[in-house]
Design a protein around this motif. Structure first.
Motif, PDB file in Angstrom:
ATOM      1  N   HIS A 188       0.831  -1.207   0.000  1.00 44.38           N
ATOM      2  CA  HIS A 188       0.000   0.000   0.000  1.00 44.38           C
ATOM      3  C   HIS A 188       0.865   1.255   0.000  1.00 44.38           C
ATOM      4  CE1 HIS A 188      -3.235   2.779   1.088  1.00 44.38           C
ATOM      5  NE2 HIS A 188      -2.420   3.264   2.003  1.00 44.38           N
ATOM      6  N   ARG A 196      -0.800   4.851  -0.879  1.00 44.10           N
ATOM      7  CA  ARG A 196      -1.620   5.959  -0.375  1.00 44.10           C
ATOM      8  C   ARG A 196      -3.055   5.839  -0.884  1.00 44.10           C
ATOM      9  NH1 ARG A 196       2.067   8.514  -3.665  1.00 44.10           N
ATOM     10  NH2 ARG A 196       3.008   9.390  -1.775  1.00 44.10           N
ATOM     11  N   THR A 197      -3.893   6.704  -0.331  1.00 43.67           N
ATOM     12  CA  THR A 197      -5.267   6.836  -0.801  1.00 43.67           C
ATOM     13  C   THR A 197      -5.299   7.792  -1.978  1.00 43.67           C
ATOM     14  OG1 THR A 197      -6.219   6.358   1.367  1.00 43.67           O
ATOM     15  CG2 THR A 197      -7.573   7.638  -0.155  1.00 43.67           C
ATOM     16  N   ARG A 255     -11.215   9.900  -1.893  1.00 46.50           N
ATOM     17  CA  ARG A 255     -12.116   9.736  -0.749  1.00 46.50           C
ATOM     18  C   ARG A 255     -13.472  10.323  -1.124  1.00 46.50           C
ATOM     19  NH1 ARG A 255      -7.281  11.602   1.361  1.00 46.50           N
ATOM     20  NH2 ARG A 255      -6.308  10.252   2.953  1.00 46.50           N
ATOM     21  N   GLU A 305       0.400   7.095  -8.828  1.00 46.11           N
ATOM     22  CA  GLU A 305       0.438   7.393  -7.397  1.00 46.11           C
ATOM     23  C   GLU A 305      -0.313   8.681  -7.072  1.00 46.11           C
ATOM     24  OE1 GLU A 305       4.033   6.984  -5.230  1.00 46.11           O
ATOM     25  OE2 GLU A 305       4.757   5.303  -6.433  1.00 46.11           O
ATOM     26  N   PRO A 328      -6.141   2.599   5.652  1.00 44.96           N
ATOM     27  CA  PRO A 328      -7.540   2.614   5.214  1.00 44.96           C
ATOM     28  C   PRO A 328      -8.127   1.244   4.896  1.00 44.96           C
ATOM     29  CG  PRO A 328      -6.134   3.096   3.346  1.00 44.96           C
ATOM     30  CD  PRO A 328      -5.213   2.918   4.533  1.00 44.96           C
ATOM     31  N   GLU A 329      -7.317   0.179   4.920  1.00 46.40           N
ATOM     32  CA  GLU A 329      -7.825  -1.124   4.500  1.00 46.40           C
ATOM     33  C   GLU A 329      -8.769  -1.742   5.528  1.00 46.40           C
ATOM     34  OE1 GLU A 329      -4.312  -3.298   3.469  1.00 46.40           O
ATOM     35  OE2 GLU A 329      -4.059  -2.231   1.586  1.00 46.40           O
ATOM     36  N   ALA A 353     -10.210   0.036  -0.739  1.00 45.17           N
ATOM     37  CA  ALA A 353      -9.623  -0.206   0.573  1.00 45.17           C
ATOM     38  C   ALA A 353     -10.654   0.145   1.634  1.00 45.17           C
ATOM     39  CB  ALA A 353      -8.360   0.633   0.776  1.00 45.17           C
ATOM     40  N   VAL A 389     -12.346   3.662   0.511  1.00 41.78           N
ATOM     41  CA  VAL A 389     -11.714   4.634  -0.371  1.00 41.78           C
ATOM     42  C   VAL A 389     -11.083   3.889  -1.537  1.00 41.78           C
ATOM     43  CG1 VAL A 389     -11.242   6.211   1.550  1.00 41.78           C
ATOM     44  CG2 VAL A 389      -9.499   4.527   0.859  1.00 41.78           C
ATOM     45  N   ALA A 418      -7.557   3.257  -3.259  1.00 42.81           N
ATOM     46  CA  ALA A 418      -6.159   3.331  -2.857  1.00 42.81           C
ATOM     47  C   ALA A 418      -5.263   2.750  -3.942  1.00 42.81           C
ATOM     48  CB  ALA A 418      -5.946   2.579  -1.538  1.00 42.81           C
TER      49      ALA A 418
END
Length: 340
Positions: A52, A54-55, A58, A111, A304-305, A327, A334, A336
């Protein structure tokens, strides 16, 4: 399946694939393999160990946010396909609950950051005279090289998968319904979350394969599949490609086709109660194999997972492999990105 069992399967298959040798490749945006720098192999099938990063999106940050939830990302590199793209990469996603709506974000790196298209949704739950449904969701976009078009597969209702086509990836023309419950055995209740891929099946006179979630009166979701010569008219196997019980899950969904070192795989997720991970099955070039290889991506317990990774979509950026995915808890998570 317990966590220890999942780790055992992952480590055992990783050992087997390392011993088999072969070059290490990154995953192209269409799910096919493309050259990249070597990376440590600790996942089944010789795939990189995705981590992982990042997110990316959202719900609370989005202008179009009718239900406070988003699902089912699909990422496509368009920099080499479209004349004037909004960004190098298009990221399609959607709310699921009514009214849903197919949405677009764009960016120059996998990313991020990704910018929400200001006129979302690009496809809504009403498209006269073709349909008026409670919701549309689960976008998957396939590049159709011969027609130089982006083909969007999406569901609405959960009983029907539809196709729309576009020259720019933003403005779509409706084509047809391509999959309904009536095309599968009696008792089928859902045919949705479909992804279509360019994949030759000479024995079936087919050039495209579709993977989708199917449900029936037993209310356990499996992965179904079909094949097509043109991406529009499809034939579907009456039996599941991946049965939930065969991988120790209550439900499986979100399937994505991958090829690596000349071998063909399907990645998909399990329900959170069955681990909430992304699993991998080798199906063979002609889809005759069913080698269940274990965990491709083990979801983390932290945000966030929160124990769930789902609906993976794969691509490369600068030769580096990435996985874009849901995630978090279903309908409260969200979008991700993980890097291989």
């Amino acid at each position: 399946m317990t966590l220890d069992r999942r780790r055992f399967l992952r480590n055992a298959t990783a050992t087997a694939t390392v011993a088999a040798g072969g070059s290490l490749l990154g995953l192209g945006a269409t799910g096919t393999a493309s050259a990249s720098a070597p990376a440590p192999v600790s996942a089944p099938g010789g795939f990189p160990d995705y981590r992982h990063v990042r997110t990316l999106l959202r719900p609370e940050d989005l202008r179009y946010n009718p239900t406070g939830e988003i699902i089912f990302p699909c990422v496509r590199g368009v920099y080499d396909k479209l004349a004037k793209p909004l960004g190098r990469y298009y990221l399609y996603y959607a709310p699921h609950d009514a009214p849903g709506g197919i949405c677009l974000a764009y960016g120059d790196s996998l990313e991020g950051p990704f910018t929400e298209y200001p006129h979302n949704p690009i496809v809504s739950n009403e498209w006269a005279p073709h349909y008026k449904v409670s919701h549309v969701s689960s976008p998957h976009v396939m590049w159709h090289a011969e027609r130089h078009e982006l083909w969007l597969y999406f569901h609405g209702e959960n009983t029907t998968t539809r196709l729309a086509r576009s020259k720019d990836g933003v403005h779509f023309t409706y084509d047809r319904a391509v999959l309904t419950t009536a095309m599968l055995p009696k008792g089928t209740t859902e045919t949705s979350y479909a992804r279509a891929f360019r994949h030759d099946l000479p024995g079936r006179d087919a050039r495209y394969v579709m993977l989708f979630m199917r449900n029936d009166n037993a209310n356990h979701r499996d992965i179904g599949w079909g094949w097509s010569a043109d991406g529009r008219a499809w034939t579907f196997d009456p039996e599941p490609l991946i049965d939930h019980a065969d991988v120790g899950a209550s439900d499986v969904s979100g399937a994505h086709l991958l090829t690596r070192n000349g071998r063909t795989y399907v990645a998909y997720h399990t329900d959170k109660g069955s681990g909430g991970n992304v699993l991998l099955t080798e199906v063979g070039a002609d889809f005759s194999r069913r080698d269940h290889l274990g965990v491709l991506y083990d979801s983390g317990s932290a945000a966030p997972e929160n124990g769930r990774a789902a609906a993976p979509s794969f691509g490369t950026d600068g030769g580096v492999p990435y996985m874009v995915y849901e995630a978090g808890e279903r309908l409260s998570g969200v979008i991700a990105v993980a890097r291989g």
